[in-house]
Design a protein around this motif. Structure first.
Motif, mmCIF file in Angstrom:
data_model
loop_
_atom_site.group_PDB
_atom_site.id
_atom_site.type_symbol
_atom_site.label_atom_id
_atom_site.label_comp_id
_atom_site.label_asym_id
_atom_site.label_seq_id
_atom_site.Cartn_x
_atom_site.Cartn_y
_atom_site.Cartn_z
ATOM 1 N N SER A 18 0.795 -1.231 0.000
ATOM 2 C CA SER A 18 0.000 0.000 0.000
ATOM 3 C C SER A 18 0.826 1.278 0.000
ATOM 4 O O SER A 18 0.443 2.260 -0.600
ATOM 5 C CB SER A 18 -0.967 0.003 1.184
ATOM 6 N N ASP A 19 1.967 1.295 0.660
ATOM 7 C CA ASP A 19 2.802 2.496 0.684
ATOM 8 C C ASP A 19 4.259 2.099 0.507
ATOM 9 O O ASP A 19 5.004 1.966 1.472
ATOM 10 C CB ASP A 19 2.601 3.274 1.979
ATOM 11 N N ALA A 20 4.655 1.915 -0.736
ATOM 12 C CA ALA A 20 5.997 1.424 -1.045
ATOM 13 C C ALA A 20 7.090 2.433 -0.727
ATOM 14 O O ALA A 20 8.251 2.063 -0.613
ATOM 15 C CB ALA A 20 6.070 1.028 -2.521
ATOM 16 N N LEU A 21 6.727 3.705 -0.566
ATOM 17 C CA LEU A 21 7.726 4.730 -0.280
ATOM 18 C C LEU A 21 7.858 5.031 1.210
ATOM 19 O O LEU A 21 8.646 5.893 1.598
ATOM 20 C CB LEU A 21 7.379 6.021 -1.027
ATOM 21 N N ALA A 22 7.119 4.338 2.043
ATOM 22 C CA ALA A 22 7.149 4.600 3.484
ATOM 23 C C ALA A 22 8.490 4.210 4.079
ATOM 24 O O ALA A 22 9.169 3.298 3.593
ATOM 25 C CB ALA A 22 6.036 3.825 4.176
ATOM 26 N N ALA A 23 8.875 4.889 5.127
ATOM 27 C CA ALA A 23 10.130 4.583 5.818
ATOM 28 C C ALA A 23 10.032 3.258 6.562
ATOM 29 O O ALA A 23 11.027 2.575 6.758
ATOM 30 C CB ALA A 23 10.483 5.706 6.784
ATOM 31 N N GLN A 24 8.821 2.885 6.949
ATOM 32 C CA GLN A 24 8.600 1.617 7.636
ATOM 33 C C GLN A 24 8.042 0.592 6.661
ATOM 34 O O GLN A 24 7.532 0.951 5.606
ATOM 35 C CB GLN A 24 7.622 1.816 8.790
ATOM 36 N N VAL A 25 8.112 -0.659 7.027
ATOM 37 C CA VAL A 25 7.594 -1.728 6.173
ATOM 38 C C VAL A 25 6.070 -1.637 6.125
ATOM 39 O O VAL A 25 5.412 -1.576 7.155
ATOM 40 C CB VAL A 25 8.026 -3.113 6.709
ATOM 41 N N SER A 26 5.530 -1.609 4.918
ATOM 42 C CA SER A 26 4.082 -1.545 4.736
ATOM 43 C C SER A 26 3.515 -2.957 4.670
ATOM 44 O O SER A 26 4.176 -3.877 4.195
ATOM 45 C CB SER A 26 3.741 -0.819 3.440
ATOM 46 N N PRO A 27 2.262 -3.133 5.111
ATOM 47 C CA PRO A 27 1.656 -4.465 5.023
ATOM 48 C C PRO A 27 1.404 -4.862 3.570
ATOM 49 O O PRO A 27 1.193 -4.015 2.705
ATOM 50 C CB PRO A 27 0.339 -4.311 5.785
ATOM 51 N N VAL A 28 1.431 -6.149 3.327
ATOM 52 C CA VAL A 28 1.186 -6.705 1.992
ATOM 53 C C VAL A 28 -0.240 -7.224 1.943
ATOM 54 O O VAL A 28 -0.690 -7.929 2.841
ATOM 55 C CB VAL A 28 2.177 -7.849 1.683
ATOM 56 N N CYS A 29 -0.963 -6.857 0.899
ATOM 57 C CA CYS A 29 -2.313 -7.376 0.664
ATOM 58 C C CYS A 29 -2.248 -8.297 -0.542
ATOM 59 O O CYS A 29 -1.863 -7.869 -1.635
ATOM 60 C CB CYS A 29 -3.286 -6.240 0.378
ATOM 61 N N TRP A 30 -2.584 -9.560 -0.341
ATOM 62 C CA TRP A 30 -2.604 -10.499 -1.456
ATOM 63 C C TRP A 30 -3.842 -10.254 -2.310
ATOM 64 O O TRP A 30 -4.907 -9.943 -1.793
ATOM 65 C CB TRP A 30 -2.608 -11.934 -0.949
ATOM 66 N N VAL A 31 -3.711 -10.429 -3.602
ATOM 67 C CA VAL A 31 -4.853 -10.312 -4.515
ATOM 68 C C VAL A 31 -5.514 -11.686 -4.582
ATOM 69 O O VAL A 31 -4.908 -12.648 -5.050
ATOM 70 C CB VAL A 31 -4.416 -9.845 -5.911
ATOM 71 N N GLY A 32 -6.726 -11.776 -4.096
ATOM 72 C CA GLY A 32 -7.427 -13.048 -4.054
ATOM 73 C C GLY A 32 -6.875 -13.959 -2.976
ATOM 74 O O GLY A 32 -5.927 -13.624 -2.271
ATOM 75 N N SER A 33 -7.467 -15.133 -2.857
ATOM 76 C CA SER A 33 -7.049 -16.069 -1.818
ATOM 77 C C SER A 33 -6.402 -17.332 -2.369
ATOM 78 O O SER A 33 -5.893 -18.137 -1.599
ATOM 79 C CB SER A 33 -8.265 -16.462 -0.966
ATOM 80 N N LYS A 34 -6.415 -17.493 -3.677
ATOM 81 C CA LYS A 34 -5.878 -18.717 -4.266
ATOM 82 C C LYS A 34 -4.644 -18.421 -5.112
ATOM 83 O O LYS A 34 -4.645 -17.492 -5.914
ATOM 84 C CB LYS A 34 -6.928 -19.384 -5.144
ATOM 85 N N PRO A 35 -3.587 -19.214 -4.946
ATOM 86 C CA PRO A 35 -2.401 -19.048 -5.798
ATOM 87 C C PRO A 35 -2.670 -19.563 -7.211
ATOM 88 O O PRO A 35 -3.650 -20.275 -7.448
ATOM 89 C CB PRO A 35 -1.338 -19.887 -5.095
#
Length: 79
Positions: A18-35
């Motif tokens: 969500s915020d790739a430029l943040a100084a801290q690690v941003s949470p990752v949101c997976w797209v969908g639930s199935k690989p």
């Protein structure tokens, strides 16, 4: 403050940072639930709503997800 979303697509999943430029690690949101298996990509699109994500799936399908990665609909294509 400035934010920048980053969409990452691997051989098995797609994810949004969500915020790739943040100084801290941003949470990752997976797209969908199935690989998936294969070289599939994903992209941001405003065609299906603000900040929609389009992610191809095996079997001539596309996922349309919101900015948090939740799939809103599956589009099926027939030849």
């Amino acid at each position: 403050p400035r934010t920048a979303r980053l969409l990452v697509s691997t051989a098995e999943r797609a994810a949004v940072i969500s915020d790739a430029l943040a100084a801290q690690v941003s949470p990752v949101c997976w797209v969908g639930s199935k690989p998936h298996k294969g070289r599939l990509s994903a992209t941001f699109s405003d065609f299906f709503g603000t900040d929609a994500i389009i992610a191809p799936r095996p079997g001539s399908r596309l996922w349309v997800a919101d900015s948090g990665g939740t799939v809103q609909r599956t589009l099926r294509f027939q030849s």
